[in-house]
Each structure stands twice: as structure tokens, then as C-alpha cells.
Design a protein around this motif. Structure first.
Motif, PDB file in Angstrom:
ATOM      1  N   ARG A 457       0.833  -1.205   0.000  1.00  0.00           N
ATOM      2  CA  ARG A 457       0.000   0.000   0.000  1.00  0.00           C
ATOM      3  C   ARG A 457       0.868   1.256   0.000  1.00  0.00           C
ATOM      4  NH1 ARG A 457      -4.816  -1.645   4.355  1.00  0.00           N
ATOM      5  NH2 ARG A 457      -5.731  -3.342   3.096  1.00  0.00           N
ATOM      6  N   ASN A 458       1.972   1.184  -0.752  1.00  0.00           N
ATOM      7  CA  ASN A 458       2.782   2.366  -1.015  1.00  0.00           C
ATOM      8  C   ASN A 458       3.495   2.909   0.221  1.00  0.00           C
ATOM      9  OD1 ASN A 458       3.804   4.253  -2.911  1.00  0.00           O
ATOM     10  ND2 ASN A 458       2.298   5.782  -2.275  1.00  0.00           N
ATOM     11  N   CYS A 459       3.935   2.020   1.119  1.00  0.00           N
ATOM     12  CA  CYS A 459       4.666   2.463   2.309  1.00  0.00           C
ATOM     13  C   CYS A 459       5.883   1.554   2.493  1.00  0.00           C
ATOM     14  CB  CYS A 459       3.767   2.395   3.546  1.00  0.00           C
ATOM     15  SG  CYS A 459       4.487   3.162   5.019  1.00  0.00           S
ATOM     16  N   THR A 460       7.047   2.148   2.696  1.00  0.00           N
ATOM     17  CA  THR A 460       8.255   1.361   2.920  1.00  0.00           C
ATOM     18  C   THR A 460       8.219   0.753   4.317  1.00  0.00           C
ATOM     19  OG1 THR A 460       9.531   2.788   1.446  1.00  0.00           O
ATOM     20  CG2 THR A 460      10.773   1.428   2.985  1.00  0.00           C
ATOM     21  N   LEU A 461       8.442  -0.540   4.393  1.00  0.00           N
ATOM     22  CA  LEU A 461       8.399  -1.254   5.667  1.00  0.00           C
ATOM     23  C   LEU A 461       9.740  -1.147   6.385  1.00  0.00           C
ATOM     24  CD1 LEU A 461       7.137  -3.261   7.704  1.00  0.00           C
ATOM     25  CD2 LEU A 461       7.920  -5.117   6.201  1.00  0.00           C
ATOM     26  N   ASN A 462       9.699  -0.823   7.684  1.00  0.00           N
ATOM     27  CA  ASN A 462      10.884  -0.858   8.549  1.00  0.00           C
ATOM     28  C   ASN A 462      10.574  -1.819   9.687  1.00  0.00           C
ATOM     29  OD1 ASN A 462      13.361  -0.382   9.674  1.00  0.00           O
ATOM     30  ND2 ASN A 462      12.911   1.692  10.356  1.00  0.00           N
TER      31      ASN A 462
END
Length: 627
Positions: A457-462
Motif C-alpha cells: 500500500r505504497n509504504c516502505t516497511l521498517n
């Protein structure tokens, strides 16, 4: 033997003598609640923030103005952020600065480019051209001679432009986290629709999965923030050495991560490197008889594995208290130290209890002088002081993320019309960020879901994996990473529409933007609709019916976010309809951005099509995949 850090520092001193100059860049952070709010030992009403991700990715040098000087072009293409103070083969950087070095012994910033362009030695980002052969830290943007751009892959980029996970010869695979490869400009392409990502922001988003490593006094005292009464002697990981840190990195890389962030100093103030400015560090601990340096071990292992280095430094310090009048100088000095270990792609400043007396704009400028292409992430409390970061916090640490997440929504990035990617941070041991005895990580199914609703959903995972008291990853965490890695590598293994006949209702006039470019598994090519169009249909008809479980859609975000509304249709028994995903929601949305993933209950399809109902400019789709 001279260490890489010593060489990095030597260049800064050289640059100071040369007396070159550098412009500063704006770097801001998002407003909103503080990141990494974890239960831990916080009191009522004040949830602890163990290090909210702060990624600086704003003004980059390269192809335009930015800190460290605007770059000029040379053979091989444009350098994305020329190395301060020196020219590189991949693109000459001009106007680097050695000035602005911190007081009290801090080395001057700016960096001299290394051989073969781009791997700067101390204080300058290894940005600009290809990294030196075998050099630490890949080029953060210099266009390689093969056409593709290696952006930030530690360990040197290849001539074909391959960064970790990307494909050679200038392209990159669109399936998984395709490394952080950016792409060469295509002749006759549509113009970008501002705001646009900087090269470093683009590389960050295409990395997709990053990890977090929390390791400090809280690992040993059972808390989440540590206590200033914790003696340095408490920190004594019994099995930690270069081999074990290498195992951290290989476990993360095997799970699909291409970037990792080390918490170098958490809020207790204990430093994982032998800082010259405090005795409260590993040099006063029994670990390695006070001769150890975890930041060095970490950066060495990351570079050896072609991984992107990111660092976290807590603004709140309970030992060298952050309300002291000279704290800003102390903080800048420590930044100079940790950014001397080699190129880093991101620095994070947690907002929780961050001192508002600090001039955060000055801090961001200091960081950009040290490493012009680094991305700054800062917590909302810091952003509220008027400092602008490059990346923003999504606003939760649960792993949840709405399907409307956009890099153009800058409410946690100081507002305004700019590009600011989102980061979704979550811990395998949530709500805790540090390892505690008897606690197990989340289940594989939970980690899979988090991937789908963050990266998808267009978010970089950390994603946080905390070392245990021995310094090793807990075997349960290692098992989770292994299981996830197996699932992840299989997820994109077979693109059922790759190379299948594709048509579109309109196509950009210049050659090279036809419908087939959206199904070639190459992120560096894309279908573009006809000039003036703000809607369009892309249809793929496989040779035989396919069973679809996952749909992946990616915009060519180097041209900006364009799509305003879209939906997917599948053809069954000669009839087109919009399917529902596994939750029952129709496969339709408003934002595509870097990636949108739709998980379906297996559906048989004679054909699939993407319908762009409306866009603010000509639709440009880099990938339309079915798996």
C-alpha cells in the motif's frame, strides 16, 4: 591497517584544507505523533518511543540543487547527488563543502571522491558516480555505464547498474524488492508531474523493505528506555563479534531486506561506538575488553553484503541530558562520528522527548554537509519546530496502513507541495522494540499481512529484529526471517502475464512506451497513454486462462504520482467484472504510487485489465503483474 572510518575521516580533513564550499538543503520531518510508541516502561499517558524511524530523504544533490552542490553531468550519466568536494566518474559534483564541521574536535564535513567516482572518504556521501571498486557503500545515484543507476547499494555498483536485487543492463526486476535501482531517462518520455521524488527518495521507495535493530541497555535491564543508572558494565553481549553481526545481516538479506538501520544510541545515551565525547559507551563496557565497536562491525557487514546502511541516533539523552546548553554541539559531534563510518542512506531522529531548544534545521544542514545524499527522517515533535525531513512517519507502529497512503500527503512532513515517502515501522516483538526474555516474535502470518498492507500500500516497511543479550538474534527471530524469506521469494516467482499479449486504448507517441512495457518485468520501462489523456485501459490476454492469487500494480513514480482513481477487471466466461480481494473489498483504489498489492481468493481469468478511471496527467504504469 587503516580502517575505512579513518580514511573517511582523512578526506574530511583534506577537504577542510582545500576550502571548497557547499550549499545546504532543506530536510524536514513530518508532524504528528511520535514514532515507535511502545508500551515498555513508559508511564501513563506517555507511551515510550524507542526510536521512531527518521529517514532523511529530502533535498538530494544530483540532477539539481541540493546540499553538497549540484552535480554536473559527465560520462556515464548524471550523478545523483555529487560527492561534496570532489568529482566522480559517474558525474562530476561541484561545490562540495568542508565547512560546517562541528565544534569541539568534530571533523569537517564534506567528502573527497574516491577512485572511479563516488565512494567518498570521510564526511561525504558516496554519491555521485559508481562506488569505488569493492568500495563500501554503493553509489547513491550515479548512473552507471550500462544505463541503469545503482542507488545506494553498499559494496559497489556494477557497470550494468545492478543494485542489490536489481537486474543488470539498466533494468530492474519488478517482482520483489528489486533492490534500489533507479532507471535511466527514456528518450521521448512524458515529462514528470511535480512534485517528484529525489533520486535518493526514489531509491528508498524501491528498496521497499528495510529493517531496524534495537540493541542497548534496555536489552539488559528489562525496560524499553533504559535507565541512566545502568552502568556501562551491564552491557556485555557474550557472543557478539564480527561473525555474529554478519549473521544478523545475512539473515535479514535472506528474508528480502535490502536496508537495515542500527540504533547507535538510544534514549539512555549509551553509545554502541567508542565516542570521543562520552565515556558512556562500549569503550567502558567489559565487552571485548572495551575495544569493541558495534557500529564498525555493522557497517562492515552491511557493505560486505551489498546492503544499504541506515543509522538511528536518539535526540533524547538521559545521561548527557538533552536540556544542557551545549547539547546541540554534543549531538552534532556524535553525528559526525557515526557518519564517518562510510556512506549511509538514512539517518533517523526520534521525536519522543526530542529537545526543542536544538536548532533542528541546523542539525539537518550539518547532516547534509557530512553526507549530501542521506535521507533524514524525524519525528513529529522535531518537524513541529519547522525542520523539514525527507521521509515521514505513517503515524502508527502497529503495521496497519490505509490504502490511500500517498507521497504527496505531507501532513507528517511539514505540509506543502513536495514529495515525502512514508515509512511504516513495526517490531517483530511488538509492542516492544528491545529483546526481553521469554517473549516470542509475531507469527509468520502476521508478518506476511504486515508486508501486504505496508509495501503493498505504497509504504516502505521498517521491520525491527532485536538482538538478544548474547548479541545474537534470537533463534525464534531467525526462524521467522527464514520462513518469511521463503514465502517472499515465492510470492513473485511466476508472473502469469509476463510477456503475454498486451494492448492499451492509447499509447504515447514516442516509441518504447507501448502496453507490452507494463508486462515485461522491468521496472525501468512503462506503458504511457497518449498525450493529453487522463484515463486509460491496459488489457492483457494470456494464451490460456490463468489462476490469479495476487495482483501487483506499480506506477513509474519517477514521473510522479499521477493516478487518482483506478480499478481492475478480470474476464470470466467472456464477461468482464471487478473482482473482490480476500477481505471482500473490490479491487479498486485512488493511489497506486510505488506499489499496490491485491490478494485474491484464487480466481480463474481469461484476461485481466487495469482501468485508470482518472489521473492528473498521462497515466504511466511500470508494472501490471498477476501471480
Amino acid at each position: 591497517m587503516t580502517s575505512g572510518r579513518s580514511l573517511f575521516a582523512l578526506a574530511a580533513a583534506t577537504l577542510a584544507i582545500l576550502g571548497t564550499s557547499c550549499s545546504t538543503a532543506d530536510s524536514t520531518d513530518g508532524s504528528g505523533a511520535s514514532p515507535e510508541q511502545t508500551g515498555g516502561d513508559s508511564g501513563a499517558g506517555a507511551s515510550t518511543s524507542t526510536g521512531g524511524v527518521s529517514e532523511a530523504g529530502g533535498a538530494q544533490t544530483g540532477g539539481g540543487n541540493g546540499t553538497g552542490g549540484s552535480t554536473s553531468t559527465s560520462t556515464g550519466g548524471t550523478a545523483i547527488g555529487g560527492v561534496a568536494g570532489g568529482s566522480t566518474v559517474g558525474g562530476a559534483s561541484t561545490g562540495g563543502t568542508p565547512s560546517g564541521g562541528p565544534a569541539a574536535g568534530g571533523s569537517a564535513s564534506g567528502g573527497v571522491s574516491g577512485p572511479t567516482g563516488g565512494s567518498s572518504t570521510h564526511g561525504g556521501a558516496a554519491s555521485g558516480g559508481r562506488s569505488a571498486t569493492g568500495g563500501a557503500g554503493g553509489s547513491t545515484g550515479g548512473r552507471s555505464t550500462g544505463g541503469g543507476t545503482a542507488t545506494g547499494g553498499a559494496g559497489g555498483s556494477t557497470d550494468g547498474g545492478t543494485s542489490s536485487g536489481g537486474s543488470p543492463s539498466g533494468g530492474s526486476s519488478t517482482g520483489g524488492s528489486s533492490g534500489s535501482a533507479t532507471c535511466p531517462a527514456l528518450p521521448g518520455a512524458p515529462l514528470g508531474t511535480p512534485p517528484l521524488p529525489s533520486p535518493s527518495q526514489l531509491a528508498y521507495q524501491r528498496t521497499e523493505m528495510t529493517s531496524f535493530i534495537h540493541f542497548s541497555m534496555a536489552t539488559y535491564d528489562g525496560s524499553e528506555q533504559g535507565s541512566p543508572s545502568d552502568p556501562a558494565s551491564m552491557f556485555n553481549p557474550t557472543n557478539l563479534d564480527a561473525t555474529v553481526v554478519g549473521q544478523w545481516v545475512s539473515s535479514l538479506k535472506g528474508a528480502g531486506f535490502r536496508q537495515s538501520m542500527l540504533v547507535t544510541k538510544h534514549s539512555v545515551g549509551f553509545c554502541l561506538w567508542p565516542s570521543e565525547y562520552t565515556d558512556y559507551s562500549v569503550k567502558s563496557s567489559p565487552w571485548m575488553n572495551g575495544q569493541g565497536d558495534i557500529v564498525q562491525l555493522f557497517t562492515d557487514a552491511m557493505q560486505a553484503n551489498a546492503m544499504r546502511v541506515a543509522l538511528y541516533l536518539s535526540p533524547w539523552d538521559q545521561t548527557y541530558t538533552s536540556d544542557k546548553s551545549d547539547y546541540e554541539t554534543y549531538f552534532k559531534n556524535q553525528l559526525t562520528e557515526i557518519l564517518s563510518y562510510g556512506p549511509a542512506v538514512e539517518i533517523e531522529f526520534d521525536g519522543f522527548h526530542a529537545p526543542t531548544s536544538v536548532d533542528w534545521n541546523s542539525v539537518f544542514e550539518h547532516v547534509k554537509r557530512l553526507q549530501p545524499d542521506i535521507l533524514v527522517w524525524a519525528g513529529p515533535e522535531i518537524v513541529d519546530t519547522g525542520a523539514i525531513p525527507d521521509l515521514q512517519w505513517i503515524g502508527t507502529e502497529s503495521g496497519d496502513n490505509p490504502g490511500t497512503t500517498s507521497s504527496l500527503d505531507t501532513h507528517n512532513c511539514g505540509g506543502g507541495n513536495k514529495w515525502c515517502p512514508n515509512e511504516c515501522n513495526v517490531s517483530s516483538h511488538k509492542p516492544n522494540w528491545f529483546w526481553h526474555p521469554g517473549q516470542s516474535p509475531m507469527a509468520l502470518a502476521d508478518m506476511q499481512k504486515i508486508y501486504l498492507v505496508t509495501v503493498g500500500r505504497n509504504c516502505t516497511l521498517n521491520f525491527n529484529i532485536p538482538p538478544s543479550q548474547t548479541g545474537e538474534f534470537d533463534p525464534k527471530d531467525v526462524a521467522l526471517l527464514e520462513q518469511f524469506g521463503q514465502w517472499y521469494s515465492a510470492l513473485y516467482q511466476t508472473n502469469l502475464v509476463k510477456g503475454q499479449p498486451a494492448t492499451a486504448d492509447s499509447t504515447w507517441a514516442s516509441a518504447g512506451f507501448e502496453a507490452a512495457k507494463a508486462v515485461d518485468d522491468d521496472l525501468c520501462t512503462y506503458w504511457a497513454a497518449q498525450s493529453g489523456k487522463t484515463s486509460g485501459t491496459l488489457e492483457v490476454t494470456p494464451a490460456s486462462p490463468i489462476s490469479v492469487k495476487l495482483i501487483s500494480i506499480r506506477e513509474a513514480i519517477e514521473l510522479g504520482e499521477r493516478v487518482k482513481q483506478y480499478h481492475v477487471e478480470i474476464k470470466q466466461n467472456g464477461t468482464w467484472s471487478t473482482p473482490s480481494d480476500s477481505s471482500g473489498a473490490k479491487v479498486q483504489g485512488t493511489v497506486i504510487g510505488n506499489r499496490q498489492l491485491w490478494q485474491l481468493d484464487t480466481a480463474s481469468a481469461e484476461a485481466v485489465r487495469l482501468v485508470i478511471d482518472s489521473a492528473k496527467d498521462v497515466p504511466a504504469i511500470a508494472e501490471f503483474g498477476a501471480y
